[in-house]
Design an enzyme around this catalytic site. Structure first.
Site, PDB file in Angstrom:
ATOM      1  CG  MET E   1      -2.241   0.532   1.033  1.00  0.00           C
ATOM      2  SD  MET E   1      -3.153   0.097   2.513  1.00  0.00           S
ATOM      3  CE  MET E   1      -1.893   0.218   3.790  1.00  0.00           C
ATOM      4  N   PRO E   2       2.170   1.135  -0.085  1.00  0.00           N
ATOM      5  CG  PRO E   2       4.347   0.438   0.325  1.00  0.00           C
ATOM      6  CD  PRO E   2       3.025  -0.062  -0.172  1.00  0.00           C
ATOM      7  CG  PHE E   3       2.106   7.560  -3.143  1.00  0.00           C
ATOM      8  CD1 PHE E   3       1.535   7.307  -4.375  1.00  0.00           C
ATOM      9  CD2 PHE E   3       2.766   8.754  -2.947  1.00  0.00           C
ATOM     10  CE1 PHE E   3       1.622   8.246  -5.404  1.00  0.00           C
ATOM     11  CE2 PHE E   3       2.860   9.697  -3.966  1.00  0.00           C
ATOM     12  CZ  PHE E   3       2.279   9.437  -5.202  1.00  0.00           C
ATOM     13  CB  THR E  40       3.512  -0.957  -4.046  1.00  0.00           C
ATOM     14  OG1 THR E  40       3.480  -1.651  -2.803  1.00  0.00           O
ATOM     15  CG2 THR E  40       4.702   0.001  -4.074  1.00  0.00           C
ATOM     16  CB  VAL E  41       0.845   3.892  -6.171  1.00  0.00           C
ATOM     17  CG1 VAL E  41       0.848   4.991  -7.234  1.00  0.00           C
ATOM     18  CG2 VAL E  41      -0.455   3.088  -6.244  1.00  0.00           C
TER      19      VAL E  41
END
Lengths: 67, 67, 67, 67, 67, 67
Positions: E1-3, E40-41
């Site tokens: 889920m990190p950006f 992860t974006v």
């Protein structure tokens, strides 16, 4: 000279893990784009799970449901 | 109407120093680009030294080494 | 070591004006917080007026109305 | 797949209010641009009033004056 | 889920190099923090050299001087 | 006084759709947190699909595969 901002939920990442992220991202920019590591800056933001949403819900709520 | 984000390491900047930064940046945008100060927003992020990397190392580690 | 991001609408700021902003912000961080200018990074984003909103309206619409 | 960052002053927004913001922004992106909510990420930053400036003054100072 | 947001000067990075950066950063987050790659974006911003400053000067000016 | 940054892939969002996003987010902040719309700023970044990654791949590659 690149600047990298990594946002993750606050979940107990250790100083060692954060150092590893910073080293890894810096090395990657050197390897792929031959950037100068001396002026490559990486900033990690750790965000409370109440303040992070995905799919329209906060991570706090998603985790509570999944227990 | 500009928006400015200043990221610095958390190193004891005082409210007075932060107010001085905000005043200075706003004045600069008025002087150079004739921006409207009333809607000029400045946000300062203070980042832990474990979360700030330069040259592939965290600022925490760099400072420890330099002592 | 600070990182500064300045967002303005794309309105024909010249290279000279942008250089003046970068110089001014860097000098300010040196003066107020004694930051090292050599690793102070300033990035300017110029944003189309269709993509900038204030008061619930885009700048494009606000300017059209005020003509 | 959008990413949204909302910056507000730290003023006691409750977990419920933050969840409502996250839900509302995600729904808006689905409605207006048919974005996929499952990969829409919203991150809320709550900023101390000493660190937020508008009109060349910090919010802390503005509030003190207006009392 | 990190950006993750990577800012670099616009210097002809190819689609292949940008794909390599995205793959590398995502793999790193999986390896170090066991993050889920599916959400992860990574967003890369390429910034004109007139809009990037370091040491109080734009990259455009620094490069001109160093020729 | 909030500041909102919305990042989406560059996919032909129209000025009307962007205006709708800006109006919607501003209204939401007024409704949920009673923020002042007059100083609420929303900035939309449209990012090339070569520069946006999810799941370790660029959106350009993902779309090519899914055709």
């Amino acid at each position: 000279m690149p600047f990298v901002n990594i946002k993750i939920t606050r979940d107990g990442a250790t100083p060692g893990q954060k150092a590893e992220l910073i080293k890894g991202v810096t090395d990657l920019l050197v390897k792929v784009l031959r950037k100068n590591p001396a002026t490559t800056v990486v900033v990690i933001d750790e965000v409370e799970t109440d303040n992070w949403g995905i799919g329209g819900e906060t991570v706090s709520v998603i985790r509570r449901k999944s227990k």
